[in-house]
Design a protein around this motif. Structure first.
Motif, short mmCIF file in Angstrom:
data_model
loop_
_atom_site.label_atom_id
_atom_site.label_comp_id
_atom_site.label_asym_id
_atom_site.label_seq_id
_atom_site.Cartn_x
_atom_site.Cartn_y
_atom_site.Cartn_z
N SER A 180 -13.24 14.18 122.73
CA SER A 180 -12.34 13.57 121.75
C SER A 180 -12.22 14.50 120.55
CB SER A 180 -12.88 12.20 121.32
OG SER A 180 -14.01 12.36 120.48
N THR A 181 -11.47 14.09 119.56
CA THR A 181 -11.33 14.91 118.35
C THR A 181 -12.57 14.85 117.48
OG1 THR A 181 -10.26 13.03 117.24
CG2 THR A 181 -8.82 14.66 118.31
N SER A 182 -13.47 13.93 117.79
CA SER A 182 -14.72 13.79 117.05
C SER A 182 -15.86 14.46 117.82
CB SER A 182 -15.07 12.31 116.83
OG SER A 182 -16.40 12.16 116.40
N PRO A 183 -16.44 15.54 117.29
CA PRO A 183 -17.57 16.19 117.97
C PRO A 183 -18.74 15.24 118.21
CG PRO A 183 -16.72 17.58 116.22
CD PRO A 183 -16.06 16.24 116.06
N GLU A 184 -18.99 14.35 117.27
CA GLU A 184 -20.11 13.41 117.41
C GLU A 184 -19.87 12.46 118.58
OE1 GLU A 184 -18.48 14.00 114.61
OE2 GLU A 184 -20.00 15.07 113.42
N THR A 185 -18.64 11.97 118.70
CA THR A 185 -18.31 11.06 119.80
C THR A 185 -18.38 11.79 121.13
OG1 THR A 185 -16.86 9.75 118.38
CG2 THR A 185 -16.54 9.54 120.75
N SER A 186 -17.86 13.00 121.18
CA SER A 186 -17.90 13.80 122.41
C SER A 186 -19.35 14.05 122.83
CB SER A 186 -17.19 15.14 122.19
OG SER A 186 -15.83 14.96 121.88
N ALA A 187 -20.19 14.40 121.87
CA ALA A 187 -21.60 14.68 122.18
C ALA A 187 -22.28 13.44 122.75
CB ALA A 187 -22.32 15.16 120.92
N LEU A 188 -21.99 12.28 122.17
CA LEU A 188 -22.60 11.03 122.64
C LEU A 188 -22.16 10.70 124.05
CD1 LEU A 188 -24.31 8.52 122.10
CD2 LEU A 188 -22.28 7.45 121.08
N LYS A 189 -20.87 10.84 124.31
CA LYS A 189 -20.35 10.52 125.64
C LYS A 189 -20.87 11.50 126.69
CE LYS A 189 -16.08 8.21 124.22
NZ LYS A 189 -14.59 8.24 124.30
#
Length: 212
Positions: A180-189
Motif C-alpha cells: 500500500s502507500t503506507s510502509p507501515e501497513t505494507s510491513a504489517l501485511k
C-alpha cells in the motif's frame, strides 16, 4: 552507511560516467571500490559471530549465517544497486514482466550440509571480490532480498529462481496484494503473509524490499 558516506565522492564519479555513457564505467575499478566498501562490514560481521561462538563455547559453524547486503541509490536516469551475497536465499532486481537479475549466486548444495555460509574464509579479499556486484538500471519494480525460508517454498528450484514468469507469479500473487502507500501497513501485511504454510519448509523467513 558509514562506508557509503566515506566513498560517496568516488561512487559519484562512476555514477556520472554511467549517466553519460554506460561504456565509460570500468567494471574492474568499480569492483575494487565495492571491495573497499563491503570488506569492513563483512569482516566486522564475522568478528561478531566469532566472539559469540567463543563466549558460548561453540564453533563458528554452529552459527551458520546467510548474509545478503544491498544498497540502493536513485539516480536522475535510473538506479544504482550495490550487493553482496553469501549463503542461500535470493537477492534480485525485479522488473515486472520483463527481467529478473540475480545479484549473486546461491551457495546451496544438494543437501543442507553442503551450503556455504559466512565463515572465516569469507573475509578473504578474493572471496569478497567475487561476491560483490553492482547494477545500473534505468528502471525497476523492486529490489528484493529474501532468506531461503521464502525462496525454497516459492521457487522450489534454481531454474525457477532464474525465470521471470516465476517472479511475476510471486510478485502478483504473494507480494503486490500486500503493498500500500503506507510502509507501515505494507510491513504489517507482509509480516502476516510470512506465516504461510508450506509442507517440509520450516526455515526462518526474512524479507526486505524496495519497490516502486
Amino acid at each position: 552507511m558509514q562506508q557509503l558516506i566515506r566513498y560517496d565522492s568516488q561512487l559519484n564519479t562512476h555514477i556520472n560516467a554511467w549517466q553519460q555513457d554506460t561504456s565509460d564505467v570500468d567494471e574492474v575499478i568499480f569492483n575494487e571500490l565495492l571491495y573497499e566498501i563491503f570488506a569492513p562490514v563483512i569482516q566486522e560481521t564475522i568478528q561478531h559471530l566469532t566472539e559469540l561462538a567463543k563466549n558460548d563455547h561453540k564453533d563458528l559453524s554452529d552459527y551458520s549465517s546467510t548474509l545478503l547486503i544491498a544498497a540502493h541509490k536513485p539516480l536522475v536516469k535510473g538506479v544504482l544497486t550495490l550487493a553482496y551475497w553469501i549463503g542461500d536465499g535470493a537477492l534480485a532486481i525485479y522488473k515486472a514482466g520483463e527481467n529478473i537479475k540475480l545479484l549473486g549466486v546461491g551457495d546451496s548444495g544438494d543437501y543442507a550440509g553442503q551450503t556455504r555460509f559466512l565463515d572465516i574464509e569469507a573475509q578473504e579479499p578474493k572471496d569478497i571480490k567475487k561476491r560483490v556486484q553492482f547494477s545500473f538500471d534505468t528502471d525497476l519494480t523492486a529490489l528484493i532480498l529474501m532468506s531461503d525460508g521464502i525462496s525454497d517454498p516459492i521457487f522450489e528450484t534454481d531454474h525457477n529462481l532464474h525465470h521471470i514468469n516465476s517472479w511475476d507469479m510471486f510478485w502478483h500473487n504473494d507480494i503486490q496484494p500486500h503493498l500500500s502507500t503506507s510502509p507501515e501497513t505494507s510491513a504489517l501485511k507482509l509480516h502476516e503473509w510470512l506465516d504461510f504454510w508450506s509442507a517440509g519448509n520450516h526455515d526462518d523467513r526474512t524479507l526486505a524490499l524496495i519497490y516502486r
